[in-house]
Design a protein around this motif. Structure first.
Motif, PDB file in Angstrom:
ATOM      1  N   LYS A  40       1.008  -1.257  -0.126  1.00  0.00           N
ATOM      2  CA  LYS A  40      -0.194  -0.081  -0.083  1.00  0.00           C
ATOM      3  C   LYS A  40       0.866   1.262  -0.077  1.00  0.00           C
ATOM      4  CE  LYS A  40      -3.803  -2.270   2.362  1.00  0.00           C
ATOM      5  NZ  LYS A  40      -3.215  -3.635   2.077  1.00  0.00           N
ATOM      6  N   THR A  41       0.844   2.056  -1.166  1.00  0.00           N
ATOM      7  CA  THR A  41       1.864   3.004  -1.220  1.00  0.00           C
ATOM      8  C   THR A  41       1.258   4.298  -0.541  1.00  0.00           C
ATOM      9  OG1 THR A  41       0.894   3.906  -3.429  1.00  0.00           O
ATOM     10  CG2 THR A  41       2.258   2.143  -3.542  1.00  0.00           C
ATOM     11  N   TYR A  42       1.851   5.314  -0.513  1.00  0.00           N
ATOM     12  CA  TYR A  42       1.736   6.637  -0.015  1.00  0.00           C
ATOM     13  C   TYR A  42       0.677   7.275  -0.981  1.00  0.00           C
ATOM     14  CZ  TYR A  42       5.558   7.189   3.172  1.00  0.00           C
ATOM     15  OH  TYR A  42       6.536   6.768   4.092  1.00  0.00           O
ATOM     16  N   GLU A  43       0.634   6.868  -2.122  1.00  0.00           N
ATOM     17  CA  GLU A  43      -0.144   7.476  -3.045  1.00  0.00           C
ATOM     18  C   GLU A  43      -1.858   6.721  -2.959  1.00  0.00           C
ATOM     19  OE1 GLU A  43       3.622   8.503  -4.042  1.00  0.00           O
ATOM     20  OE2 GLU A  43       2.831   6.434  -3.973  1.00  0.00           O
ATOM     21  N   GLY A  44      -1.775   5.799  -2.102  1.00  0.00           N
ATOM     22  CA  GLY A  44      -3.195   5.118  -2.036  1.00  0.00           C
ATOM     23  C   GLY A  44      -3.456   3.917  -3.104  1.00  0.00           C
ATOM     24  N   GLY A 223       5.156  16.100  -0.316  1.00  0.00           N
ATOM     25  CA  GLY A 223       4.187  15.633  -1.098  1.00  0.00           C
ATOM     26  C   GLY A 223       4.564  14.190  -1.905  1.00  0.00           C
ATOM     27  N   SER A 224       3.191  13.560  -2.155  1.00  0.00           N
ATOM     28  CA  SER A 224       3.489  12.138  -2.706  1.00  0.00           C
ATOM     29  C   SER A 224       3.228  12.303  -4.122  1.00  0.00           C
ATOM     30  CB  SER A 224       1.970  11.442  -2.502  1.00  0.00           C
ATOM     31  OG  SER A 224       0.925  11.865  -2.905  1.00  0.00           O
ATOM     32  N   ILE A 225       3.606  11.302  -5.017  1.00  0.00           N
ATOM     33  CA  ILE A 225       3.707  11.483  -6.442  1.00  0.00           C
ATOM     34  C   ILE A 225       2.480  11.823  -6.882  1.00  0.00           C
ATOM     35  CG2 ILE A 225       4.163  10.000  -8.514  1.00  0.00           C
ATOM     36  CD1 ILE A 225       6.368   8.546  -7.106  1.00  0.00           C
ATOM     37  N   VAL A 226       1.276  11.368  -6.469  1.00  0.00           N
ATOM     38  CA  VAL A 226      -0.221  11.387  -6.846  1.00  0.00           C
ATOM     39  C   VAL A 226      -0.302  12.954  -6.781  1.00  0.00           C
ATOM     40  CG1 VAL A 226      -2.380  11.381  -6.302  1.00  0.00           C
ATOM     41  CG2 VAL A 226      -1.268   9.460  -6.782  1.00  0.00           C
ATOM     42  N   GLN A 227       0.208  13.629  -5.534  1.00  0.00           N
ATOM     43  CA  GLN A 227      -0.043  15.065  -5.477  1.00  0.00           C
ATOM     44  C   GLN A 227       0.728  15.867  -6.239  1.00  0.00           C
ATOM     45  OE1 GLN A 227       0.939  14.918  -1.064  1.00  0.00           O
ATOM     46  NE2 GLN A 227      -1.089  14.766  -0.395  1.00  0.00           N
ATOM     47  N   GLU A 228       2.093  15.409  -6.464  1.00  0.00           N
ATOM     48  CA  GLU A 228       2.718  16.133  -7.454  1.00  0.00           C
ATOM     49  C   GLU A 228       2.162  16.309  -8.606  1.00  0.00           C
ATOM     50  OE1 GLU A 228       7.439  16.398  -9.210  1.00  0.00           O
ATOM     51  OE2 GLU A 228       6.680  14.480  -8.131  1.00  0.00           O
ATOM     52  N   LEU A 229       1.529  15.192  -9.218  1.00  0.00           N
ATOM     53  CA  LEU A 229       1.287  15.185 -10.472  1.00  0.00           C
ATOM     54  C   LEU A 229      -0.206  15.729 -10.484  1.00  0.00           C
ATOM     55  CD1 LEU A 229       1.485  13.923 -13.193  1.00  0.00           C
ATOM     56  CD2 LEU A 229       0.608  11.601 -12.234  1.00  0.00           C
ATOM     57  N   GLY A 264      12.270  11.243  -7.485  1.00  0.00           N
ATOM     58  CA  GLY A 264      12.181  10.615  -6.295  1.00  0.00           C
ATOM     59  C   GLY A 264      13.063   9.349  -6.210  1.00  0.00           C
ATOM     60  N   ASN A 265      12.915   8.593  -4.996  1.00  0.00           N
ATOM     61  CA  ASN A 265      13.608   7.331  -4.858  1.00  0.00           C
ATOM     62  C   ASN A 265      12.737   6.322  -5.159  1.00  0.00           C
ATOM     63  OD1 ASN A 265      12.151   7.510  -2.566  1.00  0.00           O
ATOM     64  ND2 ASN A 265      13.968   6.759  -1.341  1.00  0.00           N
ATOM     65  N   ASN A 266      11.399   6.278  -5.494  1.00  0.00           N
ATOM     66  CA  ASN A 266      10.567   5.417  -5.723  1.00  0.00           C
ATOM     67  C   ASN A 266      10.504   4.981  -7.071  1.00  0.00           C
ATOM     68  OD1 ASN A 266       8.200   3.405  -5.742  1.00  0.00           O
ATOM     69  ND2 ASN A 266       7.208   4.732  -4.340  1.00  0.00           N
ATOM     70  N   TYR A 267      11.564   4.120  -7.714  1.00  0.00           N
ATOM     71  CA  TYR A 267      11.822   3.969  -8.955  1.00  0.00           C
ATOM     72  C   TYR A 267      10.741   3.614  -9.977  1.00  0.00           C
ATOM     73  CZ  TYR A 267      14.534   1.475 -12.691  1.00  0.00           C
ATOM     74  OH  TYR A 267      15.262   1.441 -13.765  1.00  0.00           O
ATOM     75  N   PHE A 268       9.997   2.404  -9.950  1.00  0.00           N
ATOM     76  CA  PHE A 268       9.013   2.043 -10.744  1.00  0.00           C
ATOM     77  C   PHE A 268       7.843   3.423 -10.738  1.00  0.00           C
ATOM     78  CE2 PHE A 268      11.158  -1.977  -9.982  1.00  0.00           C
ATOM     79  CZ  PHE A 268      11.449  -2.206 -11.349  1.00  0.00           C
ATOM     80  N   MET A 269       7.675   3.835  -9.644  1.00  0.00           N
ATOM     81  CA  MET A 269       6.600   4.897  -9.610  1.00  0.00           C
ATOM     82  C   MET A 269       6.783   5.932 -10.327  1.00  0.00           C
ATOM     83  SD  MET A 269       3.801   3.892  -7.740  1.00  0.00           S
ATOM     84  CE  MET A 269       3.034   5.054  -6.775  1.00  0.00           C
ATOM     85  N   GLU A 270       8.168   6.554 -10.353  1.00  0.00           N
ATOM     86  CA  GLU A 270       8.748   7.557 -11.079  1.00  0.00           C
ATOM     87  C   GLU A 270       8.596   7.314 -12.334  1.00  0.00           C
ATOM     88  OE1 GLU A 270       9.297  10.650  -9.882  1.00  0.00           O
ATOM     89  OE2 GLU A 270       9.425  10.324  -7.879  1.00  0.00           O
ATOM     90  N   ILE A 271       8.928   5.994 -13.038  1.00  0.00           N
ATOM     91  CA  ILE A 271       8.855   5.893 -14.463  1.00  0.00           C
ATOM     92  C   ILE A 271       7.411   6.166 -14.689  1.00  0.00           C
ATOM     93  CG2 ILE A 271       8.999   4.108 -16.108  1.00  0.00           C
ATOM     94  CD1 ILE A 271      11.134   2.928 -14.391  1.00  0.00           C
ATOM     95  N   ARG A 434      10.029   3.080   9.308  1.00  0.00           N
ATOM     96  CA  ARG A 434       9.236   2.286   8.308  1.00  0.00           C
ATOM     97  C   ARG A 434       9.906   2.891   6.988  1.00  0.00           C
ATOM     98  NH1 ARG A 434       3.696   3.551  11.146  1.00  0.00           N
ATOM     99  NH2 ARG A 434       4.001   2.127  12.986  1.00  0.00           N
ATOM    100  N   GLU A 435      10.483   3.904   6.676  1.00  0.00           N
ATOM    101  CA  GLU A 435      11.062   4.462   5.575  1.00  0.00           C
ATOM    102  C   GLU A 435      12.563   4.786   5.975  1.00  0.00           C
ATOM    103  OE1 GLU A 435      10.663   8.280   2.244  1.00  0.00           O
ATOM    104  OE2 GLU A 435       8.872   7.499   3.460  1.00  0.00           O
ATOM    105  N   ASN A 436      13.395   4.157   5.304  1.00  0.00           N
ATOM    106  CA  ASN A 436      14.807   4.312   5.552  1.00  0.00           C
ATOM    107  C   ASN A 436      15.292   5.377   4.715  1.00  0.00           C
ATOM    108  OD1 ASN A 436      14.608   2.341   7.550  1.00  0.00           O
ATOM    109  ND2 ASN A 436      14.856   0.627   6.218  1.00  0.00           N
ATOM    110  N   ILE A 437      16.367   6.165   5.540  1.00  0.00           N
ATOM    111  CA  ILE A 437      17.223   6.989   4.748  1.00  0.00           C
ATOM    112  C   ILE A 437      18.634   6.493   5.163  1.00  0.00           C
ATOM    113  CG2 ILE A 437      17.981   9.436   4.417  1.00  0.00           C
ATOM    114  CD1 ILE A 437      15.374  10.189   5.647  1.00  0.00           C
ATOM    115  N   LEU A 438      19.304   5.849   4.208  1.00  0.00           N
ATOM    116  CA  LEU A 438      20.597   5.087   4.380  1.00  0.00           C
ATOM    117  C   LEU A 438      21.631   6.074   4.925  1.00  0.00           C
ATOM    118  CD1 LEU A 438      21.842   2.393   4.348  1.00  0.00           C
ATOM    119  CD2 LEU A 438      22.759   3.147   2.057  1.00  0.00           C
ATOM    120  N   GLY A 439      22.288   5.768   6.063  1.00  0.00           N
ATOM    121  CA  GLY A 439      23.032   6.658   6.459  1.00  0.00           C
ATOM    122  C   GLY A 439      22.765   7.709   7.615  1.00  0.00           C
ATOM    123  N   ILE A 440      21.413   7.895   7.714  1.00  0.00           N
ATOM    124  CA  ILE A 440      20.969   8.921   8.333  1.00  0.00           C
ATOM    125  C   ILE A 440      20.072   8.043   9.664  1.00  0.00           C
ATOM    126  CG2 ILE A 440      19.215  10.627   8.579  1.00  0.00           C
ATOM    127  CD1 ILE A 440      21.761  11.346   7.121  1.00  0.00           C
TER     128      ILE A 440
END
Length: 620
Positions: A40-44, A223-229, A264-271, A434-440
């Motif tokens: 279940k993505t942020y975009e619903g 914002g989410s990808i849906v919101q940006e769009l 963003g880093n959501n690879y397939f969603m950005e495509i 639940r959402e990782n930022i590597l190194g942070i």
């Protein structure tokens, strides 16, 4: 001889979806299918664990070819070439020209000239800035973040005296008064009049775009990808409506709009986002009845987001921008800016800029991603993501339209509330890991110490709000900032004091103690504490003695839930001012709390708030 026409796997019968589902449910052994396998993505959007050809049956746009309406499969009929853009901040026109000529020889095919908000650019300034640059061979973009310096008119005057073929010049000076309104809180009264003049004065430059839509503002505000769009499309429609109402044709307006999306880093969603953007924009423009259907092409510039970039462990930013650039390429971006890995520090370095250029050059010259039109075509997963994003973004877009359009919805606070709610949700997920930022917030570099002195502003959201703003504004920020401020606070403290030491005291069950010690070392290293791990101790006395020898400030007991009831009270009895922490959330927690043991860290801990509390306890 081998039959070259023999079909592969012809000896195997086809497997139906029902058979796949039966096998999956059998392997789940009673677990809930949706909870275990559906993302279940942020975009619903509910993303299934797999897709099949039958899932494409309802997607009518698949009948179109690349370069054909509705352009979901890309703007080009053959190939997937894009402009490799590097931005130059113009402080001196001659120096900027020198740098531009230098990088044009190093693989760059697009230049972005950024001007200070107070700069007033003239035709003579452009003559210096563009000296010896072949305008037919490179894309040229003029950017003023505050929209105060409109380069469209001086550029048109400059081109009128040149001999280049105007049909081959690809350039932009995108004014975005609505974008400025989003960040600054005021919309200039004559904003749309200025845009109309710019469109009319550059009419003889068919590939010059004067209107910008910056979806990246929403992406970098959490914002989410849906919101940006959805919000970017609504903003674009506002320009279409206002300018056609002012007397321009739909073709004139649509052919002057350039969308600027974040990556963003959501690879397939950005495509899928770029494909869905072209699909929806084409339908929107078509509804305005253009004379030329080619006006419905969405031109997209993509720029790597700052939202997920980090100050600590900055070289990881290279990994982030590489996958981001790749998703923009596969999604069909027309031009791409990869921000240097140290861009958030302020001034970048020549090394960082070279790496950023080469990241795109590798995708083009070694991965050959520019050779195939619509490289994501036919992927059941990407096609379904495209359709799902289009559906969700369209529903949110219609909601904005029902509220009177983008500007009115922003004045009413609807868009801000939507973005803030999503940002808060994402911030919580980062704090809970639940959402990782590597190194942070996960796997920090234990030995890294920032020695530079930073202003507090680098750890805060960017606020461009004007004093007399009529609305609440969006404030772009980075998700890592609270964690960076936390760690930087420790680094500053350690310059004058001993760096706090977190000592692991593993005992008992080997599997549990090792796993929990590893979890705990990462936990406290996030705050910049010195962490000392150990293989294990046979007795409580040995462990506590070793911790005291290391001058530990925090002692973390790592064992199994069953053994904590016996081990932890013994450790507590031997401690003085040291802070006792239990790694886990055992059933015996109430009994331990009754004995005054109150510190527990586990997978559900809000690591940000808990580490702040430990800093307070240590007087940092």
């Amino acid at each position: 001889m081998t039959d070259i026409n023999q079909k592969l796997f012809s000896d195997f019968p086809p497997v139906t979806t029902d058979e796949w589902e039966g096998k999956i449910n059998a392997d789940l052994k009673g677990k809930d299918y949706d909870r275990a396998l559906v993302w279940k993505t942020y975009e619903g959007i509910n993303v299934r664990p797999y897709y099949r050809g039958e899932n494409l049956g309802s997607l009518d746009y698949l009948e179109s070819l690349p370069g054909e309406f509705p352009f979901v499969r890309g703007n080009k009929k053959t190939g997937n070439d894009w402009f490799i853009r590097q931005d130059i901040f113009v402080k001196d026109f001659a120096e900027a020209n020198k740098k531009a000529l230098n990088i044009l020889g190093k693989g760059v095919t697009s230049l972005g000239f950024y001007f200070d908000c107070n700069t007033k650019v003239t035709k003579d300034d452009l003559a210096v800035l563009l000296k010896d640059i072949c305008l037919e061979a490179a894309e040229i973009n003029f950017v003023c973040p505050c929209d105060n310096c409109n380069c469209a008119l001086p550029f048109a005057a400059y081109i009128s005296e040149r001999k280049e073929n105007k049909t081959k010049i690809i350039a932009s000076s995108p004014l975005d008064p609505i974008g400025s309104f989003v960040l600054k809180g005021n919309l200039k009264k004559d904003a749309f009049d200025e845009l109309k003049v710019a469109v009319e004065k550059t009419a003889d430059l068919p590939h010059f775009r004067t209107i910008g839509v910056h979806g990246k503002f929403f992406a970098n505000s959490g914002g989410s990808i849906v919101q940006e769009l959805a919000f970017a499309l609504a903003q674009g429609v506002e320009y279409l409506t206002k300018l056609t109402g002012a007397g321009l044709s739909i073709d004139e307006v649509a052919q002057n709009i350039k969308f600027n999306f974040g990556i963003g880093n959501n690879y397939f969603m950005e495509i899928a986002k770029l494909r869905a953007a072209r699909l929806l924009w084409a339908q929107i423009v078509k509804a305005f009845n253009p004379q030329n259907i080619e006006s419905a092409r969405l031109i997209a510039h993509s720029e790597t987001n700052t939202y997920n970039k980090t100050l600590y462990d900055p070289y990881v930013n290279m990994l982030r921008t590489q996958t981001e650039a790749m998703s923009a390429v596969l999604g069909g971006a027309d031009s791409i800016t990869v921000l240097p890995f140290n861009a958030i520090f302020g001034d970048t370095t020549e090394f960082a800029e070279r790496i950023a250029r080469n990241q795109q050059i590798l995708l083009k010259e070694e991965a050959h991603l520019d050779k195939i039109a619509d490289p994501g075509a036919g992927s059941y997963y990407i096609e379904n993501l495209t359709a799902s994003l289009a559906e969700h973004a369209w529903n949110l877009f219609l909601e904005v339209q029902d509220k009177g359009g983008f500007v009115q919805a922003f004045k009413d606070g609807f868009i801000q509330e939507e973005i803030k709610a999503m940002a808060a949700k994402r911030d919580t997920n980062v704090a809970l890991r639940r959402e990782n930022i590597l190194g942070i917030n996960q796997f920090p570099n234990f030995s890294e110490v920032v020695k530079e002195e930073f202003q507090d502003t680098i750890f805060q959201a960017s606020d461009f709000t004007e004093k007399d703003a009529e609305v609440e504004t969006l404030k772009p920020y980075r998700a890592a900032q609270p964690f960076e401020a936390l760690r930087y606070k420790t680094d500053v403290y350690a310059k004058e004091n001993k760096r706090p030491v977190a000592f692991m005291l593993p005992m008992g069950n080997l599997a549990f103690r090792k796993a929990r010690a590893q979890f705990s070392t990462n936990f406290f290293a996030v705050a910049g504490f010195e962490v000392i791990d150990n293989n294990g101790f046979k007795t409580v006395e040995d462990g506590v003695a070793a911790a005291k020898e290391k001058n530990a400030n925090i002692i973390v007991v790592c064992s199994s839930d069953e053994e904590y009831a016996e081990i932890v009270p013994k450790v507590a009895d031997l401690l003085g001012e040291e802070i006792l922490v239990v790694a886990g959330n055992p059933e015996c927690k109430p009994q331990l709390e009754a004995k005054g043991i109150s510190n527990f860290i586990h997978m559900k801990s809000n690591i940000l708030e808990e580490l702040k509390a430990y800093q307070d306890k240590l007087g940092i």
